[in-house]
Enzyme design. Structure first.
Site, PDB file in Angstrom:
ATOM      1  N   CYS A  94      16.427  45.047  50.237  1.00 18.96           N
ATOM      2  CA  CYS A  94      15.689  46.192  49.715  1.00 18.96           C
ATOM      3  C   CYS A  94      15.249  45.951  48.262  1.00 18.96           C
ATOM      4  O   CYS A  94      14.215  46.474  47.825  1.00 18.96           O
ATOM      5  CB  CYS A  94      16.528  47.460  49.821  1.00 18.96           C
ATOM      6  N   HIS A 339      21.228  50.987  47.131  1.00 16.55           N
ATOM      7  CA  HIS A 339      19.965  50.790  47.856  1.00 16.55           C
ATOM      8  C   HIS A 339      18.796  51.017  46.906  1.00 16.55           C
ATOM      9  O   HIS A 339      18.811  51.946  46.093  1.00 16.55           O
ATOM     10  CB  HIS A 339      19.898  51.768  49.036  1.00 16.55           C
TER      11      HIS A 339
END
Length: 1054
Positions: A94, A339
């Site tokens: 990510c 994330h």
């Protein structure tokens, strides 16, 4: 089936009888919850209600049918041409996806990548894959693009989370080197033209006012790293970045003009600014006390527009107003976890988009959405406020202020900010800035997109072919889906249509018999088989009455539809009822009734025989067998249990077993009863109905078995007397009574395990105990082969109530009297002279002639239990045991060393951990913990459940660290490792060095560890700790080492 009808087998079976037996008379039912088996006219519940469904088969949900066709490629199509595409997350990529989206959404950067020549792309794999990735993001029909080719080319580990800022820095440097081979100026310098600015580090002497020579030098930067800790806004961070530092004291600066160390000032000056201004927010800080990293999650505000003109070292003649174009966000509290997502502005439409790997969401005109959801507010707080900002400008001697309305945003997780210069100019032929460059002048550029960005011809053809192939797959799937759903719909209509015509009114003809099982499968399966009525057909080719619960009456119209479409066999009409099976069934019923009546009439006789009230017996049978026969439920026919009448009373020689034998009890039964039982037995087992010979009243018991039983009884009686005599000879030793020991008396030593085995063997309460070994072999096992000396230490002694006693133990040696030893030698094959003798001596402290002796064991006061006293009336002294043969200290030492090594190198063994609430550990738990030091001792069930806390068994090894043990305890009980106080017995385990192993802390297999919660530190989630610990252990300071990003690279970060 009615018995009154079946009894007509001697007469005529009428049609009414057939209607009764085959239940044709029953009415056609409707609305039943389940299909009724005992009504051939019931067709209910073969299909679900109109809006119902089933888990599988023809009637499962349409959505499940669609899912069984496989993934729908239409779902992966891009919503519209105006919607950006996402990037697949390959595990932990990510961080790369967010940066790549930020670079792609920069139109000028994308054009620069596309303008590179094909030859350069072929020579630079990273650049080639980036161009292909950008081309797919721009022109692909897919809603998200597979980023694996680009990630593999960079040789990134897609299972390891990395820092997005470091990735951007290294990627821009790599791209700058790759593009340097291009002859197209637009491509060659696109990284520098968009992202590169310059700063100078200025040091000024406080005495002469001159700057250092190094102050005139400039350094390039591609992003500015700003502090966040203790700062609330971007303006404060920029002020902190450009603040003037005072150099004095030990930090004084050596001025070459003054030729001495002087006070000075040092600061950073912004010389030039790039078109794309990147701010890296330093949310990750290092904690020296814990040597760990922590993320700062305080709110940080930044404006929608940023005026940087007054931040330059020299006032610019151009406006330097930047628009916020992207916000890279890091969600999560851990430094090495979490994330990354990106909020990016589409410059062409002014719309903000959230890029969360594959998922792309329109946010409207604000970077955090028009109306943020509550889940977003937790991590991102957006405050759109109107504030009046005064900007001071210096123009010669004039100073004036300018007021403007500014929109401010605030975020707790913003990690990187990207600002684009307003009215940004395009790259010209000579590397400068120009507006409105004509892209069609570049050879090979075709297919202009809606935002004006064009694809190279080779990439356009490739993307066009991919799109055409994917659209074709979508059309094929849609066509197959339409066909399957249409086929299922037609089948459902067919089933409902046939079942609507299937029923036949009672007693009406014609009709056809059909198997209920086949009809149910036909109604449930998408692709039914041909009609199969073989299951409901008897050997005569007709329908027996026994299959009445497995058949249905089907109308001729419904049968014709099914038979014409599916075929099959056999066809069974209304006349195909089997009279032969009907008559046979009637005979079976009469036979069963007769058998039950006879057996019921004989049960009272069996009870009289068992009670001893029958005196006319003619045949012997087993009494236990007859008792079970009497208890069994009366059935319609004999069963296998009715065989084997004489099996238990027959000996191996084929004669009558003596009644004294175990299980050989017998009774005499009359001849009529015998014939009935024999008839049942031979019908069940024709080959061996009795399980033995026929034993009439005249049978005599087997003499050979009688002799064998007599011998066995004599041996058993003899053994019983032998054991009784041994209990008398060794009364105190058998009862495990403590034997007081005397000084200067001779005793003997035997293994405690042998004594325990002997006690069990002669005990009258133990059944089938193991026989102890002979004493000569036991004594030999205690001697070492090398020195012929004793390899076991004598037992420890305790002093209680003025007497010397040996300490009880299930292991080691036990002291016995000389008389016990002599008796044992006679009883268990021992040689008196081979015994291991032991003599107890008392010596005064002044006597030191025993010093250094290896064959004596001193019993000192530090070996005594609390409350024990030395048996010495004359004053102080010591007690020792002298053995013959002597104790072999060398062999014992070697054995103990091996045992210790085994103890210190245990692997995957259990320890018991008890959580105790409160400030003090209960005394009962402490005592239990002390008792578990021996590694071969089993943890008792009582210790697994405690009144003062909960316990758990953990698998550990000697090499397990205290830190790992604490993490396991944290996971089991929820007590953070900083609050854990570990006890082993009354000893507190030192927690300072968490890297120490359990063996270092003297924690061994089977130990009981007590955990007390200090409740000093606040509780926190273990997930971040475990994840951070895993990352630190596996990837400590690895970063992008081993990838193409770190090949011949130098840092460009200021």
């Amino acid at each position: 089936m009615k018995v009154s009808v079946l009894m007509k087998y001697g007469g005529v079976v009428t049609g009414d009888d057939i209607n009764q037996l085959y239940m044709i008379w029953k009415p056609v039912c409707s609305g039943c919850r389940v299909n009724t088996k005992d009504n051939p006219n019931c067709f209910c519940a073969l299909v679900p209600p109109p809006n119902g469904a089933r888990k599988s088969g023809l009637w499962e949900k349409m959505s499940d049918f669609v899912e069984s066709l496989g993934p729908d490629p239409n779902k992966d199509l891009r919503a519209s041409a105006d919607s950006p595409a996402g990037l697949t997350n390959l595990g932990a990529t990510c961080y790369a996806n967010g940066i790549l989206q930020c670079l792609y959404m920069n139109k000028l950067f994308r054009e620069g990548i596309f303008s590179a020549e094909p030859d350069v792309l072929r020579q630079q794999p990273v650049l080639d894959q980036l161009a292909r990735l950008f081309a797919q993001l721009q022109a692909s029909k897919l809603a998200f693009i597979d980023s694996s080719p680009f990630v593999k080319t960079l040789e990134l580990d897609n299972g390891v989370q990395q820092d997005s800022h470091e990735f951007l820095t290294l990627l821009l440097s790599l791209l700058e080197r790759c593009l340097s081979h291009s002859k197209v100026s637009k491509a060659r310098t696109i990284v520098q033209d968009l992202f590169r600015g310059s700063v100078s580090h200025v040091t000024t002497c406080s005495q002469c006012g001159r700057d250092s020579e190094a102050s005139s030098k400039t350094e390039d930067f591609y992003e500015l790293e700003l502090n966040v800790k203790g700062l609330k806004s971007l303006d404060e961070s920029l002020d902190d970045y450009l603040t003037v530092e005072e150099l004095h004291g030990d930090n004084q600066y050596f001025c070459e003009s003054c030729n001495t160390r002087v006070d000075a000032t040092r600061s950073i000056k912004l010389c030039t600014l790039p078109d794309v201004l990147n701010f890296q927010l330093k949310r990750c800080v290092f904690l020296p006390k814990t040597t760990t990293k922590k993320k700062i999650t305080s709110a940080f505000s930044f404006p929608a527009q940023l005026d940087m003109r007054h931040r330059l070292s020299e006032l610019s003649q151009f406006d330097l107003v930047y628009d916020l174009s992207a916000v890279l966000i890091h969600k999560g509290s851990g430094v090495n976890s979490g994330h990354y997502i990106a909020h990016i502005k589409d410059k062409n439409t002014g719309q903000w988009w959230e890029f969360d790997d594959e998922l792309v969401t329109n946010l409207g005109n604000h970077p955090f959405g028009e109306e943020p959801s509550s889940s977003t507010i937790k991590s991102i707080v957006t405050d759109a406020i109107q504030s009046e900002v005064s900007i001071a400008e210096s123009n010669g001697n004039k100073t004036h202020s300018q007021s403007s309305l500014m929109e401010i945003f605030s975020s707790c997780d913003a990690y990187m900010l990207m600002y684009h210069l307003k009215h940004a100019k395009n790259v010209s032929e000579n590397g400068g800035i120009a507006c409105g460059a004509n892209h069609k002048e570049i050879e090979g550029i075709v297919a202009t997109a809606r935002d004006g960005t064009s694809l190279p011809s080779h990439l356009y053809d490739e993307i066009h072919n991919l799109n055409a192939s994917y659209l074709d797959a979508c059309q094929q799937y849609s066509h197959r889906k339409e066909l399957e759903l249409s086929r299922i719909t037609d089948r459902r209509k067919e089933v409902r249509s046939v079942l609507a015509e299937a029923s036949v009114p009672p007693l009406e003809r014609p009709f056809y018999w059909i198997s209920s099982d086949w009809l149910r499968q036909w109604a449930d399966n998408i692709i039914p088989t041909s009609i199969d009525n073989t299951f409901i057909q008897c050997s005569h080719g007709k329908v027996p009455v026994s299959k009445v619960t497995s058949i249905k009456r089907l109308s001729a119209k419904a049968w014709d539809k099914l038979f014409s479409k599916y075929g099959g066999m056999p066809t069974l009409s209304h006349d195909d009822h089997c009279r032969d099976c009907l008559i046979h069934g009637a005979q079976t019923v009469v036979s069963a009734d007769t058998y039950r009546g006879r057996r019921e009439s004989l049960k009272p006789l069996a009870r009289d025989i068992l009670d001893g009230n029958c005196l006319d017996g003619k045949y012997f049978i087993s009494r236990p067998w007859l008792l079970q026969w009497w208890k069994r439920k009366v059935l319609d026919a004999p069963s296998e249990a009715d065989a084997g009448l004489t099996a238990a009373i027959s000996c191996p020689h084929g004669l009558l077993m003596p009644e004294q034998a175990p299980g050989a009890k017998r009774v005499l039964i009359p001849e009529t009863f015998w014939l009935f039982l024999y008839e049942d037995a031979i019908s069940v087992k024709p080959d061996d109905p009795l399980g033995g010979p026929t034993l009439p009243l005249s049978s005599i018991e087997c003499s050979q078995c009688i002799n064998e039983l007599s011998e066995a009884a004599c041996l058993e009686d003899s053994l019983r007397l032998v054991k009784q005599k041994q209990r008398q000879n060794h009364e105190k030793l058998f009862q495990a009574k403590s034997m007081p020991l005397s000084v200067d008396c001779k005793y003997f030593l035997l293994p405690s395990s042998w004594i325990l085995k002997w006690r069990n063997y002669i005990s009258p309460t133990f059944k089938n105990p193991d026989k102890p070994e002979t004493l000569d072999g036991v004594i030999d096992s205690l001697m070492c082969e090398k020195h012929s000396q004793l390899v076991e230490r004598p037992p420890q002694l305790v002093f209680r109530r003025g007497a010397i006693n040996q300490r009880e133990s299930s292991a080691g040696l036990t002291i016995i009297s000389e008389n016990d030893w002599i008796c044992f030698c006679e009883e268990w094959g021992g040689t008196v002279t081979k015994g291991i003798s032991a003599t107890i001596y008392h010596i005064n402290d002044s006597d030191n002639f025993l010093t250094g002796s290896d064959d004596k064991m001193l019993i000192c006061e530090d070996q005594l239990h609390t409350g024990d006293k030395v048996n010495n009336e004359n004053g102080t002294g010591q007690i020792l045991i002298k053995t013959c043969p002597e104790v072999c200290e060398s062999c014992i030492g070697e054995k103990e060393s091996c045992d210790l090594m085994h103890k210190l190198n245990y692997c995957n063994e259990d320890i018991c951990v008890i959580l105790v609430r409160g400030k003090e550990v209960p005394k009962s738990i402490l005592e239990a913990s002390k008792g578990l030091i021996e590694t071969d001792r089993r943890v008792s069930k009582r210790s697994r459940k405690t009144k003062n806390g909960s316990s758990v068994s953990l698998k550990v090894s000697a090499s397990t660290s205290l830190y790992q043990l604490k993490m396991m305890i944290w996971e089991s009980f929820g007590v953070v490792k900083e609050n854990q106080i570990l006890h082993k017995g009354d000893r507190i385990i030192d927690n300072d060095d968490e890297s120490a192993t359990l063996a270092d802390a003297n924690i061994f297999a089977g130990d009981q560890i007590i955990v007390r919660d200090s409740e000093i530190h606040e509780n926190r989630d273990i997930a971040d700790e475990l994840c951070s610990d895993k990352m630190d252990l596996q990837h400590t300071e690895e970063g992008f080492r081993g990838t193409l990003l770190t090949t011949n690279i130098s840092s460009q970060v200021v």
